[in-house]
Scaffold this active site. Structure first.
Site, PDB file in Angstrom:
ATOM      1  N   CYS A  91       0.716  -1.075  -0.092  1.00  0.00           N
ATOM      2  CA  CYS A  91       0.041  -0.155   0.223  1.00  0.00           C
ATOM      3  C   CYS A  91       0.919   1.175  -0.043  1.00  0.00           C
ATOM      4  CB  CYS A  91      -0.846  -0.052   1.058  1.00  0.00           C
ATOM      5  SG  CYS A  91      -2.404   1.093   0.941  1.00  0.00           S
ATOM      6  N   ARG A 128     -12.578   6.261  -1.042  1.00  0.00           N
ATOM      7  CA  ARG A 128     -11.353   5.144  -0.374  1.00  0.00           C
ATOM      8  C   ARG A 128     -11.998   3.871  -0.599  1.00  0.00           C
ATOM      9  NH1 ARG A 128      -7.467   4.638   2.868  1.00  0.00           N
ATOM     10  NH2 ARG A 128      -6.924   6.818   2.795  1.00  0.00           N
ATOM     11  N   HIS A 177      -3.388  -5.525   2.485  1.00  0.00           N
ATOM     12  CA  HIS A 177      -3.086  -5.641   3.849  1.00  0.00           C
ATOM     13  C   HIS A 177      -3.408  -7.112   4.303  1.00  0.00           C
ATOM     14  CE1 HIS A 177      -1.837  -1.518   4.449  1.00  0.00           C
ATOM     15  NE2 HIS A 177      -3.157  -1.261   3.900  1.00  0.00           N
TER      16      HIS A 177
END
Ligand code: GLN
Length: 241
Positions: A93, A127, A192
């Site tokens: 990320c 997002r 993640h």
């Protein structure tokens, strides 16, 4: 003689979102279980980055990325030459974004990346948050599972190829169905989770590359019992909630 590899965790005090440290724990344990010695270092602000077989950099908020970006940029030539000598890099990320040419946040100055990857990132309006399943063309099984939470939109170009193709989730930018990036032994991803505990086949793929770089020879890793890890992996394949 015991096999050995050197692993550097870049800026863990600043880039360690969503327990990305779990990737380091996985790499270290999978070496320990095989009797492979690991020379492990944490690299902090102000440290000179020496030579390593494998580098890991985690994710972080824009604020932490600013501090790390200027540090990394000072050492970009060193890192590019280590890339070209076969060093393995895994960036997650925010760390992934800094491995490209730049990251342009919304209302802030552009952050210079270190150009390990021919890619760039610009802040998006929304997002992307949620589970991801992506399909690679070099892993067995081909799937990678994880969790994404980013507003950055990453675009890859030139000889840099996608890490995988998204089947669930958004990936690099939510439009071209690519997830992550790969060039030489540099790997970036938005996953993640942390990533490697649930994708042990990718962890071993990276370890094999790091050993190959150190010993200039293909090293076969003895198999481990990954029943629990793959049970977890398979339970997440295709899951979007
Ligand atoms: N700050 C970056 C973004 O929002 C990276 C976030 C992260 O590392 N999860 O896109």
């Amino acid at each position: 003689m015991n096999l050995k590899i050197s692993i550097a965790h870049l800026y863990p005090e600043l880039l360690n979102l969503y327990g990305d440290r779990g990737n380091i724990i996985t790499l270290m344990k999978r070496c320990e279980w095989r009797g492979i010695d690991v020379d492990f270092r944490q690299i902090g602000i102000g440290d000179r980055i020496e030579s390593f077989d494998l580098f890991f950099i985690g994710g972080g908020q824009d604020k932490q990325q600013v501090e790390v970006a200027s540090e990394l940029y000072l050492q970009r030539e060193n890192l590019i030459s280590q890339r070209d000598e076969g060093a393995v890099f895994l960036g997650i990320c925010g760390g992934y974004q800094l491995m490209g040419h730049y990251y342009q946040p919304f209302e802030a100055d552009r952050l210079n990346g270190i150009s390990l990857l021919d890619a760039y990132t610009v802040a998006g309006k929304r997002r992307f948050i949620g589970n991801v399943t992506a399909v690679s063309d070099f892993l067995t099984p081909s799937t990678l599972v994880g969790f994404e939470n980013h507003s950055g939109l990453t675009y890859i170009q030139g000889e840099t190829k996608p890490l995988a193709v998204v089947s669930v989730g958004s990936g690099n930018n939510g439009t071209d169905r690519t997830e992550g990036a790969r060039y030489k032994n540099v790997f970036g991803t938005y996953l993640h989770g942390s990533l490697l505990p649930k994708n042990p086949h990718f962890a071993d793929y990276l370890l094999k590359l790091a050993l190959q770089k150190r010993y200039s020879d293909e090293i076969d890793l003895p198999p481990l019992n990954d029943d629990l890890e793959m049970l977890t992996h398979n339970s997440l394949v295709g899951k979007s909630y």
